[in-house]
Design an enzyme around this catalytic site. Structure first.
Site, PDB file in Angstrom:
ATOM      1  N   TYR A  29      56.611  23.309  55.601  1.00 50.21           N
ATOM      2  CA  TYR A  29      57.722  23.590  56.469  1.00 50.21           C
ATOM      3  C   TYR A  29      56.797  23.493  57.949  1.00 50.21           C
ATOM      4  O   TYR A  29      57.125  24.128  58.915  1.00 50.21           O
ATOM      5  CB  TYR A  29      58.291  24.893  56.699  1.00 50.21           C
ATOM      6  CG  TYR A  29      59.001  25.024  55.090  1.00 50.21           C
ATOM      7  CD1 TYR A  29      59.938  24.306  54.779  1.00 50.21           C
ATOM      8  CD2 TYR A  29      58.515  26.040  54.323  1.00 50.21           C
ATOM      9  CE1 TYR A  29      60.759  24.226  53.583  1.00 50.21           C
ATOM     10  CE2 TYR A  29      59.097  25.977  52.771  1.00 50.21           C
ATOM     11  CZ  TYR A  29      60.036  25.234  52.403  1.00 50.21           C
ATOM     12  OH  TYR A  29      60.782  25.357  51.487  1.00 50.21           O
ATOM     13  N   CYS A  35      58.518  22.101  77.298  1.00 49.88           N
ATOM     14  CA  CYS A  35      59.146  22.877  78.439  1.00 49.88           C
ATOM     15  C   CYS A  35      60.050  23.892  77.778  1.00 49.88           C
ATOM     16  O   CYS A  35      61.395  23.657  77.920  1.00 49.88           O
ATOM     17  CB  CYS A  35      60.064  22.134  79.448  1.00 49.88           C
ATOM     18  SG  CYS A  35      58.958  20.570  79.934  1.00 49.88           S
ATOM     19  N   GLU A  36      59.711  24.905  77.205  1.00 47.28           N
ATOM     20  CA  GLU A  36      60.590  26.032  76.165  1.00 47.28           C
ATOM     21  C   GLU A  36      59.538  27.213  76.345  1.00 47.28           C
ATOM     22  O   GLU A  36      58.424  27.240  76.023  1.00 47.28           O
ATOM     23  CB  GLU A  36      60.718  25.528  74.924  1.00 47.28           C
ATOM     24  CG  GLU A  36      61.425  24.204  74.775  1.00 47.28           C
ATOM     25  CD  GLU A  36      63.045  24.569  74.881  1.00 47.28           C
ATOM     26  OE1 GLU A  36      63.583  25.849  74.964  1.00 47.28           O
ATOM     27  OE2 GLU A  36      63.827  23.231  74.710  1.00 47.28           O
ATOM     28  N   PRO A  60      59.431  25.518  43.290  1.00 41.57           N
ATOM     29  CA  PRO A  60      58.600  26.336  44.273  1.00 41.57           C
ATOM     30  C   PRO A  60      58.154  24.860  45.419  1.00 41.57           C
ATOM     31  O   PRO A  60      57.934  23.870  45.020  1.00 41.57           O
ATOM     32  CB  PRO A  60      57.210  26.754  43.456  1.00 41.57           C
ATOM     33  CG  PRO A  60      57.145  25.681  42.421  1.00 41.57           C
ATOM     34  CD  PRO A  60      58.741  25.223  41.890  1.00 41.57           C
TER      35      PRO A  60
HETATM   36  N1  LLP Z   1      65.179  25.413  45.903  1.00 44.19           N
HETATM   37  C1  LLP Z   1      66.080  25.255  46.855  1.00 44.19           C
HETATM   38  C2  LLP Z   1      67.492  25.064  46.630  1.00 44.19           C
HETATM   39  C3  LLP Z   1      65.826  25.553  48.293  1.00 44.19           C
HETATM   40  O1  LLP Z   1      66.735  25.705  49.211  1.00 44.19           O
HETATM   41  C4  LLP Z   1      64.287  25.866  48.862  1.00 44.19           C
HETATM   42  C5  LLP Z   1      64.149  25.935  50.083  1.00 44.19           C
HETATM   43  C6  LLP Z   1      63.667  25.717  47.698  1.00 44.19           C
HETATM   44  C7  LLP Z   1      63.669  25.311  46.409  1.00 44.19           C
HETATM   45  C8  LLP Z   1      62.028  25.859  48.028  1.00 44.19           C
HETATM   46  O2  LLP Z   1      61.930  27.326  48.406  1.00 44.19           O
HETATM   47  P1  LLP Z   1      60.016  27.702  48.698  1.00 44.19           P
HETATM   48  O3  LLP Z   1      59.539  27.747  47.368  1.00 44.19           O
HETATM   49  O4  LLP Z   1      59.558  26.436  49.429  1.00 44.19           O
HETATM   50  O5  LLP Z   1      60.027  28.897  49.407  1.00 44.19           O
HETATM   51  N2  LLP Z   1      62.025  26.302  56.958  1.00 44.19           N
HETATM   52  C9  LLP Z   1      61.893  27.631  56.351  1.00 44.19           C
HETATM   53  C10 LLP Z   1      62.068  27.579  54.844  1.00 44.19           C
HETATM   54  C11 LLP Z   1      63.351  27.128  54.215  1.00 44.19           C
HETATM   55  C12 LLP Z   1      63.508  27.143  52.782  1.00 44.19           C
HETATM   56  C13 LLP Z   1      64.664  26.337  52.529  1.00 44.19           C
HETATM   57  N3  LLP Z   1      64.767  26.155  51.038  1.00 44.19           N
HETATM   58  C14 LLP Z   1      60.544  28.284  56.743  1.00 44.19           C
HETATM   59  O6  LLP Z   1      59.799  27.476  57.449  1.00 44.19           O
HETATM   60  O7  LLP Z   1      60.079  29.420  56.429  1.00 44.19           O
END
Ligand code: LLP
Length: 423
Positions: free
Chosen positions: A376, A347-348, A280
């Site tokens: 993020y 500027c976007e 997580p």
């Molecule tokens: N494990 C793997 C292999 C992953 O690719 C990810 C996230 C996680 C764990 C953790 O996932 P989480 O528990 O945080 O959902 N930038 C995007 C989110 C991209 C997630 C990428 N991978 C956003 O701001 O929503």
């Protein structure tokens, strides 16, 4: 109590507090923009995960990509969590924060030779392998370094996590993992490679998942694979189900809890007897953070009201990139409301935090808090428009600590100056 998103952010006498501190007091000392994180909020999530999975042999690997600040990583190190990484840089930071290599798992479709050799030297728990070519290269580099690489095969279970398409990773057409119908052959091959030890199976279907059913579908498919492998005489040790649990972005959101996840998947995982790994990220730190920004100007144009703030898409990219909703409140609560576009100075046209949003009628120099920005947020920030990255602050009860200083102009030019002189 007048909570905002969760009980660690609340109004007291119409001022927004994080734990026991008025955020405006921090703003006056640190300047804006800055990220503020509640340590208590993170520790509550750590406890929720721990309690939910205490009945089963589980290693929780915090996904560093959500927020790789060293002080945040240290909170997870102290909680005996492992770490899920996706680059050499994340490995470096996780090790620097003291996270044992034996608790580090490494996913990613494009691990470079340099990164693989670094992780081999560190002797991490598992390379989560995403292609046959990666497996061959890993075997070769392990031989060269006189190591045996522990691997988990990342399968792509072809499950729809019902989330934003950009953060869906478990569908057949996405670049991630190995197709489930090819996985058996690749596992067999992996077992035959001299410098590879197959220890587990991995899947991660996406992020900001608001229902448990896609997890159950993915875990069932992965468990099937575990049984197929068993039939072939291949015994695994780890069942890694990735991360992805959603959080509250709107006050009315009702994301599933770690307990809901445990209830859904533990019966399936336990039938395999394997040790569980969770990865997580967002659900541990997302709701614990807010981006604090100050209003520079307001402006009326046509029939639109704009609130222009000193933070931009370089600080928090999610609204521009995914059209993501972040709840926004004023640090000083006001009775009068307006409908406004809340935009940054970049500027976007995509440089916005909210469009046509009903919000407190804030004026120049007032402050806003953009909520649920602990994951993020800072980790996806950039220097676009030569804007220094924001400071980061950790609140612990009635104390606060700057855990990342605001970048200075000198810092921004440092890597360019010497080369510039030589030309
Ligand atoms: N494990 C793997 C292999 C992953 O690719 C990810 C996230 C996680 C764990 C953790 O996932 P989480 O528990 O945080 O959902 N930038 C995007 C989110 C991209 C997630 C990428 N991978 C956003 O701001 O929503």
């Amino acid at each position: 109590m007048d909570y905002v998103i969760n009980e660690n952010f609340y109004y007291k006498n119409n001022e927004l507090f994080c734990e026991e501190i008025s955020i405006k007091d921090i703003a006056k000392k640190v300047g804006t923009p800055f990220y503020v994180y509640s340590k208590k909020a993170i520790e509550e999530k750590i406890k929720a995960y721990r309690d939910a999975f205490s009945s089963y042999n589980t290693l929780i690997c915090y996904a560093a990509k959500a927020n790789p600040n060293l002080s945040i990583l240290k909170i997870f190190e102290k909680a005996d969590f492992g770490c899920d990484i996706v680059s050499g840089g994340e490995l470096y930071k996780a090790r620097k924060a003291g996270i044992p290599a034996k608790k580090i798992v490494y996913a990613g479709v494009g691990k470079t030779d340099f990164e693989i050799e670094f992780a081999l030297r560190e002797n991490i728990l598992s390379f989560n392998v995403e292609s046959e070519m990666e497996l061959d290269v890993l075997d070769e580099l392990a031989r060269k370094n006189e190591k045996k690489a522990r691997v988990s095969i990342r399968i792509n279970p072809n499950v729809d996590p019902k989330t934003h398409p950009y953060i869906s990773t478990g569908l057949r057409e996405s670049k991630f993992g190995i197709d489930i119908d090819k996985a058996l052959d690749i596992c067999k091959k992996a077992v035959s490679l001299k410098n590879i030890e197959v220890i587990g199976i991995h899947c991660h279907i996406g992020s900001q998942i608001m229902e448990i059913s896609p997890y159950m579908e993915a875990v069932e498919k992965t468990a099937d694979m575990v049984f197929k492998l068993k039939k072939e005489g291949i015994e695994l040790q780890y069942f890694d189900i990735g991360g992805g649990l959603g959080i509250r972005y709107k006050p009315e959101d009702n994301p599933p809890t770690p307990e809901d996840l445990a209830k859904g998947i533990l019966p399936i995982v336990s039938s395999t007897g394997l040790k569980l790994i969770l990865e997580p990220g967002r659900s541990l730190v997302g709701e614990a953070g807010a981006l604090i920004t100050q209003v520079i100007f307001t402006k009326d144009k046509g029939d639109k009201h704009f609130i222009i703030v000193d933070s931009g898409m370089n600080d928090l990219l999610r609204p521009a990139m995914y059209n993501a909703y972040h709840h926004i409140v004023s640090l000083d609560k006001k009775d009068k409301k307006v409908v406004a576009d809340i935009v940054g100075p970049i500027c976007e046209t995509g440089d916005f935090f909210a469009l046509d949003r009903e919000i407190d009628d804030v004026q120049r120099k007032d402050y806003l808090a953009i909520m649920s920005a602990g994951a993020y947020g800072s980790s996806m920030s950039s220097n676009y428009n030569v804007r220094p990255r924001a400071a980061e602050v950790l609140v612990d009860g009635s104390k606060f600590y700057v855990i990342r200083e605001r970048e200075s102009y000198a810092y921004l030019t440092k890597l360019e100056e010497d080369v510039f002189k030589e030309i």
